[in-house]
Design a protein around this motif. Structure first.
Motif, PDB file in Angstrom:
ATOM      1  N   VAL A  56       0.858  -1.185   0.000  1.00  0.00           N
ATOM      2  CA  VAL A  56       0.000   0.000   0.000  1.00  0.00           C
ATOM      3  C   VAL A  56       0.898   1.240   0.000  1.00  0.00           C
ATOM      4  N   CYS A  57       1.904   1.216   0.864  1.00  0.00           N
ATOM      5  CA  CYS A  57       2.799   2.362   1.003  1.00  0.00           C
ATOM      6  C   CYS A  57       4.217   1.945   0.634  1.00  0.00           C
ATOM      7  N   LEU A  58       4.675   2.410  -0.502  1.00  0.00           N
ATOM      8  CA  LEU A  58       6.015   2.032  -0.958  1.00  0.00           C
ATOM      9  C   LEU A  58       7.092   2.743  -0.156  1.00  0.00           C
ATOM     10  N   CYS A  59       6.849   3.970   0.228  1.00  0.00           N
ATOM     11  CA  CYS A  59       7.867   4.724   0.972  1.00  0.00           C
ATOM     12  C   CYS A  59       8.242   4.012   2.268  1.00  0.00           C
ATOM     13  N   GLN A  60       7.223   3.491   2.952  1.00  0.00           N
ATOM     14  CA  GLN A  60       7.457   2.845   4.247  1.00  0.00           C
ATOM     15  C   GLN A  60       7.437   1.325   4.137  1.00  0.00           C
ATOM     16  N   VAL A 109       2.363   4.694   7.661  1.00  0.00           N
ATOM     17  CA  VAL A 109       1.856   4.870   6.295  1.00  0.00           C
ATOM     18  C   VAL A 109       1.545   6.336   6.035  1.00  0.00           C
ATOM     19  N   ALA A 110       1.754   6.751   4.813  1.00  0.00           N
ATOM     20  CA  ALA A 110       1.432   8.110   4.382  1.00  0.00           C
ATOM     21  C   ALA A 110       2.215   9.178   5.139  1.00  0.00           C
ATOM     22  N   SER A 111       3.370   8.806   5.668  1.00  0.00           N
ATOM     23  CA  SER A 111       4.150   9.806   6.397  1.00  0.00           C
ATOM     24  C   SER A 111       5.225  10.449   5.523  1.00  0.00           C
ATOM     25  N   GLN A 112       5.342   9.972   4.275  1.00  0.00           N
ATOM     26  CA  GLN A 112       6.324  10.613   3.389  1.00  0.00           C
ATOM     27  C   GLN A 112       5.645  11.302   2.205  1.00  0.00           C
ATOM     28  N   CYS A 113       5.509  10.607   1.061  1.00  0.00           N
ATOM     29  CA  CYS A 113       4.942  11.318  -0.091  1.00  0.00           C
ATOM     30  C   CYS A 113       3.432  11.519   0.023  1.00  0.00           C
ATOM     31  N   GLY A 114       2.774  10.651   0.791  1.00  0.00           N
ATOM     32  CA  GLY A 114       1.342  10.792   0.993  1.00  0.00           C
ATOM     33  C   GLY A 114       0.468  10.212  -0.106  1.00  0.00           C
ATOM     34  N   LYS A 115       1.087   9.641  -1.151  1.00  0.00           N
ATOM     35  CA  LYS A 115       0.293   9.122  -2.271  1.00  0.00           C
ATOM     36  C   LYS A 115      -0.556   7.932  -1.880  1.00  0.00           C
ATOM     37  N   CYS A 116      -0.147   7.242  -0.848  1.00  0.00           N
ATOM     38  CA  CYS A 116      -0.836   6.027  -0.447  1.00  0.00           C
ATOM     39  C   CYS A 116      -2.030   6.301   0.461  1.00  0.00           C
ATOM     40  N   ALA A 117      -2.224   7.545   0.870  1.00  0.00           N
ATOM     41  CA  ALA A 117      -3.244   7.846   1.888  1.00  0.00           C
ATOM     42  C   ALA A 117      -4.620   7.328   1.494  1.00  0.00           C
TER      43      ALA A 117
HETATM   44 FE1  FES Z   1       3.142   5.971   1.408  1.00  0.00          FE
HETATM   45 FE2  FES Z   1       4.796   7.449  -0.034  1.00  0.00          FE
HETATM   46  S1  FES Z   1       3.763   5.615  -0.617  1.00  0.00           S
HETATM   47  S2  FES Z   1       4.115   7.814   1.982  1.00  0.00           S
END
Ligand code: FES
Length: 56
Positions: free
Chosen positions: A3-7, A34-42
């Motif tokens: 869901v969240c690639l950043c994390q 989750v959603a603590s970096q780019c936020g796209k996954c929110a």
């Molecule tokens: Fe979740 Fe970037 S994909 S913060």
């Protein structure tokens, strides 16, 4: 599925967090980051939380 690639958070981890006591999107976000970096996954993360909460 991620869901969240950043994390590196999967939908399974979100579900587990809810089974282990998280009861809102905010709880899940604080627990897993989750959603603590780019936020796209929110949007997707919220959807997974909503679906899981409606099952438990
Ligand atoms: Fe979740 Fe970037 S994909 S913060």
């Amino acid at each position: 599925m991620y869901v969240c690639l950043c994390q590196g958070v999967t939908d399974g981890q979100i579900r587990d967090a809810i089974y282990e006591g998280c009861c809102s999107y905010r709880d899940v976000r604080e627990t897993l980051g989750v959603a603590s970096q780019c936020g796209k996954c929110a949007c997707l993360a919220k959807q997974v939380v909503r679906e899981t909460l409606s099952e438990v």
